[in-house]
Design a protein around this motif. Structure first.
Motif, mmCIF file in Angstrom:
data_model
loop_
_atom_site.group_PDB
_atom_site.id
_atom_site.type_symbol
_atom_site.label_atom_id
_atom_site.label_comp_id
_atom_site.label_asym_id
_atom_site.label_seq_id
_atom_site.Cartn_x
_atom_site.Cartn_y
_atom_site.Cartn_z
ATOM 1 N N LYS A 103 0.759 -1.430 0.017
ATOM 2 C CA LYS A 103 -0.162 0.214 0.013
ATOM 3 C C LYS A 103 0.875 1.291 0.152
ATOM 4 N N LYS A 104 1.867 1.258 0.725
ATOM 5 C CA LYS A 104 2.921 2.201 0.831
ATOM 6 C C LYS A 104 3.387 2.378 -0.581
ATOM 7 N N VAL A 105 4.146 1.381 -1.039
ATOM 8 C CA VAL A 105 4.723 1.569 -2.626
ATOM 9 C C VAL A 105 3.475 2.193 -3.470
ATOM 10 N N ASP A 106 2.232 1.677 -3.487
ATOM 11 C CA ASP A 106 1.315 2.144 -4.424
ATOM 12 C C ASP A 106 1.146 3.527 -4.206
ATOM 13 N N LYS A 107 1.075 4.083 -2.966
ATOM 14 C CA LYS A 107 0.710 5.677 -2.628
ATOM 15 C C LYS A 107 1.871 6.339 -3.321
ATOM 16 N N PHE A 108 3.193 5.657 -3.006
ATOM 17 C CA PHE A 108 4.327 6.392 -3.366
ATOM 18 C C PHE A 108 4.437 6.428 -4.928
ATOM 19 N N MET A 109 4.182 5.597 -5.560
ATOM 20 C CA MET A 109 4.242 5.729 -6.925
ATOM 21 C C MET A 109 2.991 6.464 -7.733
ATOM 22 N N VAL A 110 1.866 6.410 -7.177
ATOM 23 C CA VAL A 110 0.913 7.160 -7.430
ATOM 24 C C VAL A 110 1.227 8.791 -7.317
ATOM 25 N N GLY A 111 1.782 9.090 -6.212
ATOM 26 C CA GLY A 111 2.260 10.493 -5.813
ATOM 27 C C GLY A 111 3.229 10.756 -6.747
ATOM 28 N N LEU A 112 4.020 9.931 -7.119
ATOM 29 C CA LEU A 112 5.114 10.429 -7.992
ATOM 30 C C LEU A 112 4.484 10.489 -9.477
ATOM 31 N N ILE A 113 3.647 9.760 -9.785
ATOM 32 C CA ILE A 113 2.976 10.001 -11.215
ATOM 33 C C ILE A 113 2.269 11.190 -11.316
ATOM 34 N N TYR A 114 1.398 11.835 -10.160
ATOM 35 C CA TYR A 114 0.916 13.074 -9.960
ATOM 36 C C TYR A 114 1.942 14.140 -10.051
ATOM 37 N N LEU A 115 2.866 13.944 -9.601
ATOM 38 C CA LEU A 115 4.065 15.013 -9.513
ATOM 39 C C LEU A 115 4.769 15.140 -10.704
ATOM 40 N N PHE A 116 4.866 14.292 -11.313
ATOM 41 C CA PHE A 116 5.611 14.309 -12.974
ATOM 42 C C PHE A 116 4.376 14.886 -13.640
ATOM 43 N N SER A 117 3.007 14.458 -13.690
ATOM 44 C CA SER A 117 2.019 15.164 -14.416
ATOM 45 C C SER A 117 1.787 16.498 -14.243
ATOM 46 N N GLY A 118 1.884 16.840 -12.810
ATOM 47 C CA GLY A 118 1.627 18.163 -12.529
ATOM 48 C C GLY A 118 2.802 19.224 -13.104
ATOM 49 N N ILE A 157 4.558 18.686 -15.707
ATOM 50 C CA ILE A 157 4.323 18.887 -17.226
ATOM 51 C C ILE A 157 3.384 20.003 -17.604
ATOM 52 N N ILE A 158 2.159 19.698 -16.825
ATOM 53 C CA ILE A 158 1.199 20.657 -16.881
ATOM 54 C C ILE A 158 1.599 22.094 -16.393
ATOM 55 N N LEU A 159 2.273 22.330 -15.591
ATOM 56 C CA LEU A 159 2.768 23.321 -15.178
ATOM 57 C C LEU A 159 3.627 24.157 -16.039
ATOM 58 N N ILE A 160 4.490 23.462 -16.637
ATOM 59 C CA ILE A 160 5.500 24.146 -17.681
ATOM 60 C C ILE A 160 4.848 24.310 -19.198
ATOM 61 N N LEU A 161 3.731 23.503 -19.463
ATOM 62 C CA LEU A 161 2.926 23.972 -20.743
ATOM 63 C C LEU A 161 2.031 25.312 -20.261
ATOM 64 N N ALA A 162 1.578 25.256 -19.081
ATOM 65 C CA ALA A 162 0.617 26.202 -18.904
ATOM 66 C C ALA A 162 1.584 27.642 -18.684
ATOM 67 N N SER A 163 2.729 27.785 -18.027
ATOM 68 C CA SER A 163 3.301 28.737 -17.905
ATOM 69 C C SER A 163 3.736 29.167 -19.519
ATOM 70 N N LEU A 164 4.385 28.404 -20.497
ATOM 71 C CA LEU A 164 4.549 28.590 -21.707
ATOM 72 C C LEU A 164 3.317 29.379 -22.458
ATOM 73 N N LEU A 165 2.110 28.652 -22.402
ATOM 74 C CA LEU A 165 1.078 29.125 -22.890
ATOM 75 C C LEU A 165 0.656 30.646 -22.520
ATOM 76 N N LEU A 166 0.554 30.649 -21.221
ATOM 77 C CA LEU A 166 0.445 32.034 -20.494
ATOM 78 C C LEU A 166 1.450 33.300 -20.835
ATOM 79 N N PHE A 167 2.442 32.847 -21.070
ATOM 80 C CA PHE A 167 3.776 33.579 -21.285
ATOM 81 C C PHE A 167 3.385 34.234 -22.706
ATOM 82 N N ILE A 168 3.154 33.302 -23.718
ATOM 83 C CA ILE A 168 2.873 33.754 -25.247
ATOM 84 C C ILE A 168 1.391 34.577 -25.257
ATOM 85 N N LEU A 169 0.419 34.332 -24.315
ATOM 86 C CA LEU A 169 -0.729 35.044 -24.567
ATOM 87 C C LEU A 169 -0.364 36.328 -23.786
ATOM 88 N N TRP A 170 0.377 36.461 -22.838
ATOM 89 C CA TRP A 170 0.726 37.489 -22.033
ATOM 90 C C TRP A 170 1.379 38.600 -22.820
#
Length: 296
Positions: free
Chosen positions: A6-21, A23-36
């Protein structure tokens, strides 16, 4: 000692959320910078006025029209070819070495760099066939660039239809072609349209292939001139046509326009918003058609 699953599962799920977040933050920052940077440049004059090379001001009207015109022409050429190839591969092609070669060729062509397709189009369409730097040369080159991915997308949409629907059509006495056109294609229409719209966004933002085929100049257009043989007619497919993506590259590479940074920022924002609209439209249209098809 074995770790707690269970701890391994929570750790891996958290790692996936971290990586996904991240990537989304980088893309959103780039998009907002271009629009700004780009949105303050928006005005009716900017979107409709012709560009200026050595003066402050000007707009992207002709380049924006060229981009949409080239997009429509490319889809008119590539969609029937991709649809026919996808129907053959999905419904008629036997599973043998020949079809394996075709699918391998599609995979290889879909991963070609756009600059290679542009150079190929320059050698074949611009020089060999004598079309010159023109909308037609650009559309044919983008057809080669877009055809493998569009074919694969349509084929996947057709293959996603259950075999029971094919068997039902044949059991009702329909021919194989009638089964494809009357049952399979309507059922696969949401996926086909989604693939076309996503391909449209890819075409609209392409630059490298068009530098060598459609050209880097945008002659003044007379939108009251409907003679397709006139160089000033917007309908002329043999005229040079600098698109929006090529215009952005040209402004930043030449550096001769006093307010080039502002114009480039505004044009980039228009390009990003257009591609974003294409993608959102594809998702929304696909969901609506899918919902309508399943409810019916």
């Amino acid at each position: 000692m074995n770790p707690n699953p269970k701890k391994v599962d929570k750790f891996m799920v958290g790692l996936i959320y971290l990586f996904s977040g991240t990537i989304i933050l980088i893309l959103a920052s780039l998009l907002l910078f271009i629009l700004w940077r780009g949105l303050p440049q928006f005005s009716w004059e900017f979107l409709t006025a012709p560009a200026k090379s050595f003066q402050v001001g000007g707009g992207i009207g002709i380049q924006l029209f060229n981009s949409f015109y080239l997009l429509v022409l490319t889809l008119l050429i590539s969609t029937p070819l991709a649809l026919g190839a996808a129907i053959y591969l999905s419904e008629y092609a036997p599973q043998n070495w020949f079809t394996d070669i075709i699918r391998t060729a599609i995979e290889v062509l879909s991963s070609l760099p756009s600059v290679v397709v542009g150079l190929f189009g320059f050698l074949i369409f611009v020089i060999q066939y004598g079309f010159g730097f023109s909308i037609l040369s650009g559309a044919l080159s983008l057809t080669i660039f877009n055809l493998p991915l569009l074919t694969r997308t349509i084929e996947d949409s057709l293959r996603a239809i259950p075999s029971s629907q094919r068997e039902a059509g044949l059991a009702l006495g329909l021919s194989r072609w009638e089964t494809v056109t009357l049952i399979i294609l309507p059922a696969a229409l949401p996926g086909i349209l989604t693939g076309m719209i996503l391909a449209a966004g890819r075409i609209f933002g392409e630059a490298a292939a068009l530098i060598y085929t459609a050209g880097q100049s945008a002659p003044a257009l007379d939108f009251t001139n409907w003679n397709p043989q006139s160089i000033t007619s917007p309908l002329n497919i043999f005229r040079p046509a600098e698109t929006l993506a090529v215009h952005i590259w040209k402004i930043n590479s030449e550096g001769v326009k006093p307010d080039g940074a502002e114009v480039s920022a505004g044009a980039s924002a228009v390009l990003v918003l257009a591609v974003l609209i294409f993608n959102l439209t594809a998702r929304s249209l696909g969901r609506r058609l899918q919902k309508k098809a399943t409810s019916a």
